[in-house]
Design a protein around this motif. Structure first.
Motif, mmCIF file in Angstrom:
data_model
loop_
_atom_site.group_PDB
_atom_site.id
_atom_site.type_symbol
_atom_site.label_atom_id
_atom_site.label_comp_id
_atom_site.label_asym_id
_atom_site.label_seq_id
_atom_site.Cartn_x
_atom_site.Cartn_y
_atom_site.Cartn_z
ATOM 1 N N GLN A 72 3.272 -4.402 -112.493
ATOM 2 C CA GLN A 72 3.237 -5.073 -113.792
ATOM 3 C C GLN A 72 3.277 -4.104 -114.964
ATOM 4 O O GLN A 72 3.505 -4.525 -116.094
ATOM 5 C CB GLN A 72 1.963 -5.935 -113.911
ATOM 6 N N ILE A 128 4.065 -4.835 -119.000
ATOM 7 C CA ILE A 128 2.973 -4.756 -119.978
ATOM 8 C C ILE A 128 3.354 -3.800 -121.104
ATOM 9 O O ILE A 128 3.144 -4.088 -122.282
ATOM 10 C CB ILE A 128 1.669 -4.317 -119.282
ATOM 11 N N GLN A 155 8.021 -12.284 -113.928
ATOM 12 C CA GLN A 155 7.509 -11.366 -114.941
ATOM 13 C C GLN A 155 8.513 -11.166 -116.061
ATOM 14 O O GLN A 155 8.168 -11.184 -117.235
ATOM 15 C CB GLN A 155 7.177 -10.001 -114.331
#
Length: 199
Positions: free
Chosen positions: A28, A32, A139
């Motif tokens: 991730q 981010i 995502q």
């Protein structure tokens, strides 16, 4: 001695409880960072009222590379990997071309200077969302949606900065009130446990 060897083994071979968290954070992390960079770009644009032309182009390239890296481990064959690279390269080249069309002097004269970054961010958000859809990456699609919602939020934030300040003060006050209330109840409960005969 056995405890020292066990701690050495834990350092060299991380336990199963740590590896999923580390793997999740590593997967991730690019998304981010991209979300933080897009929010930082929006904040800078909002404060300085100057367009960030090269910034959004760099961010488009970075998100394209992150999308390919994220999907790379899920693709096994060499042909599928080359197809992933070429389709994403064409996709992000198209996004960059659309951004540069907006920046042409003939088109740019119809757009106010503070709005240029918003238009570029909108194109970047659309490109990111479509990349997430084509790669079936939740995502990437979420990142595109988050960047897209940042565009109308900027104009709303400009009009309601005072409202946000009051809301922040209210939430801080509410949090302090509940914190003092809970700490008071906790201390009262602990004193009752210590002295049950006084009740």
């Amino acid at each position: 001695m056995d405890k020292i060897e066990a701690t050495r083994d834990d350092r060299t071979n991380p336990s199963g409880t740590r590896s999923p968290v580390t793997r999740c954070v590593r997967e991730q992390f690019p998304f981010i960072v991209a979300l933080v960079l897009s929010i930082a770009g929006v904040a800078y644009t909002n404060a300085s009222r100057q367009p960030l032309v090269g910034y959004w182009e760099f961010l488009a390239l970075a998100i394209g590379v992150a999308s390919v890296i994220n999907k790379w481990s899920q693709v096994d064959s060499k042909e599928a990997r080359w197809q992933l690279v070429w389709t994403q390269a064409l996709h992000w080249i198209a996004v960059l071309v659309a951004m540069n069309i907006i920046l042409l002097s003939g088109v740019r004269q119809f757009i106010p200077t503070p709005a240029i970054s918003l238009v570029l961010l909108t194109l970047l958000a659309l490109g990111t969302f479509l990349a997430g859809v084509s790669l079936l990456s939740l995502q990437t699609a979420f990142l595109g949606l988050a960047m897209g919602t940042a565009v109308p939020m900027i104009s709303w934030l400009k009009q309601s900065v005072f409202f946000f300040l009051l809301a922040a003060i209210f939430l801080i006050g509410l949090g302090i009130t509940f914190w003092f209330r809970n700490s008071g109840q906790t201390s009262a409960a602990s004193s009752r446990r210590k002295n049950p005969d006084e009740i």
